[in-house]
Design a protein around this motif. Structure first.
Motif, mmCIF file in Angstrom:
data_model
loop_
_atom_site.group_PDB
_atom_site.id
_atom_site.type_symbol
_atom_site.label_atom_id
_atom_site.label_comp_id
_atom_site.label_asym_id
_atom_site.label_seq_id
_atom_site.Cartn_x
_atom_site.Cartn_y
_atom_site.Cartn_z
ATOM 1 N N TRP A 78 0.844 -1.271 0.076
ATOM 2 C CA TRP A 78 0.132 -0.089 0.053
ATOM 3 C C TRP A 78 0.751 1.224 0.119
ATOM 4 O O TRP A 78 0.685 2.202 -0.632
ATOM 5 N N LEU A 79 1.984 1.229 0.897
ATOM 6 C CA LEU A 79 2.751 2.428 0.686
ATOM 7 C C LEU A 79 3.527 2.740 -0.470
ATOM 8 O O LEU A 79 3.719 3.663 -0.969
ATOM 9 N N ARG A 80 3.842 1.477 -1.026
ATOM 10 C CA ARG A 80 4.480 1.618 -2.545
ATOM 11 C C ARG A 80 3.451 2.307 -3.468
ATOM 12 O O ARG A 80 3.900 3.063 -4.069
ATOM 13 N N ARG A 81 2.164 1.828 -3.357
ATOM 14 C CA ARG A 81 1.089 2.314 -4.272
ATOM 15 C C ARG A 81 1.029 3.938 -3.952
ATOM 16 O O ARG A 81 0.874 4.848 -4.919
ATOM 17 N N PRO A 134 15.968 -2.320 5.399
ATOM 18 C CA PRO A 134 15.420 -1.349 4.400
ATOM 19 C C PRO A 134 13.920 -1.690 4.127
ATOM 20 O O PRO A 134 13.735 -3.019 4.403
ATOM 21 N N LEU A 135 13.212 -1.091 3.656
ATOM 22 C CA LEU A 135 11.910 -1.407 3.194
ATOM 23 C C LEU A 135 11.877 -2.207 2.088
ATOM 24 O O LEU A 135 10.876 -2.742 1.324
ATOM 25 N N ALA A 136 12.894 -1.888 0.976
ATOM 26 C CA ALA A 136 13.238 -2.427 -0.302
ATOM 27 C C ALA A 136 12.130 -1.860 -1.224
ATOM 28 O O ALA A 136 11.608 -2.555 -2.220
ATOM 29 N N PHE A 137 12.026 -0.506 -1.106
ATOM 30 C CA PHE A 137 11.191 0.425 -2.144
ATOM 31 C C PHE A 137 12.185 0.713 -3.286
ATOM 32 O O PHE A 137 13.519 0.985 -3.214
ATOM 33 N N GLU A 138 11.701 0.771 -4.279
ATOM 34 C CA GLU A 138 12.438 1.162 -5.591
ATOM 35 C C GLU A 138 13.498 2.650 -5.557
ATOM 36 O O GLU A 138 14.702 2.578 -5.809
ATOM 37 N N GLN A 139 12.876 3.593 -4.981
ATOM 38 C CA GLN A 139 13.425 4.778 -4.814
ATOM 39 C C GLN A 139 14.055 5.183 -3.407
ATOM 40 O O GLN A 139 14.252 6.333 -2.998
ATOM 41 N N GLU A 140 14.226 4.138 -2.590
ATOM 42 C CA GLU A 140 14.774 4.240 -1.207
ATOM 43 C C GLU A 140 16.136 4.357 -1.099
ATOM 44 O O GLU A 140 16.934 3.866 -1.913
ATOM 45 N N ARG A 141 16.546 5.395 -0.330
ATOM 46 C CA ARG A 141 17.902 5.690 -0.039
ATOM 47 C C ARG A 141 18.104 5.013 1.386
ATOM 48 O O ARG A 141 17.091 4.964 2.384
ATOM 49 N N ILE A 142 19.368 4.530 1.882
ATOM 50 C CA ILE A 142 19.354 3.838 3.333
ATOM 51 C C ILE A 142 20.475 4.295 3.812
ATOM 52 O O ILE A 142 21.606 4.369 3.312
ATOM 53 N N HIS A 143 20.160 4.497 5.177
ATOM 54 C CA HIS A 143 21.387 5.045 6.068
ATOM 55 C C HIS A 143 21.395 3.933 7.253
ATOM 56 O O HIS A 143 20.507 3.728 7.923
#
Length: 154
Positions: free
Chosen positions: A123-126, A143-152
């Motif tokens: 739902w968050l991706r959509r 990480p959430l493993a979203f396409e546009q995600e940046r990770i720290h």
């Protein structure tokens, strides 16, 4: 060595904090990942505090309580509806919540994302696809493993 924050020692240097603030302003999703909840929470809440004025509709902090168990879409939208200071909280169906959020310029802070179920993540991706003014700042073990995600990573 971290910088001093309003509630304690931040797990980030001044240079790291500057990069994180820029990442949230310019990106769609930033996840602070690490094994311990307290440093992750402290860091994302400080980032949210510093950036609140950058978003017309402000910041909505959703604390995903590990004692509550898993959060599906219904539970997540219910939590969104109970965030203090949110001007017109989403209520009713998840479609209404998505429609309401699609019109916002806001930072959504999700603290404890390991509690999110697969349906909530989908739902968050959509939601990101239909809500151009929405930014997500997440804190979790991974990480959430979203396409546009940046990770720290902490």
């Amino acid at each position: 060595m971290g910088e001093s924050g309003s509630t304690g020692r931040l797990p980030a240097t001044s240079a790291e904090m500057s990069r994180l603030l820029t990442a949230v302003r310019r990106g769609r999703v930033l996840t602070v990942a690490g094994g311990f909840r307290e440093p992750r929470s402290l860091l994302v809440r400080e980032i949210a505090r510093r950036l609140a004025s950058n978003f017309y509709d402000g910041v909505a902090v959703v604390d995903l309580d590990p004692l509550e168990g898993g959060y599906g879409v219904r539970e997540l939208t219910a939590e969104l509806g109970s965030v203090p200071g949110v001007s017109a909280p989403p209520c009713g169906t998840t479609t209404y919540a998505a429609s309401w959020l699609a019109e916002r310029d806001m930072l959504l802070v999700l603290d404890g994302t390991e509690q999110l179920g697969q349906d909530a993540l989908a739902w968050l991706r959509r939601l990101l696809a239909v809500a151009p003014g929405l930014r997500i700042l997440a804190a979790g073990r991974s990480p959430l493993a979203f396409e546009q995600e940046r990770i720290h990573r902490l």
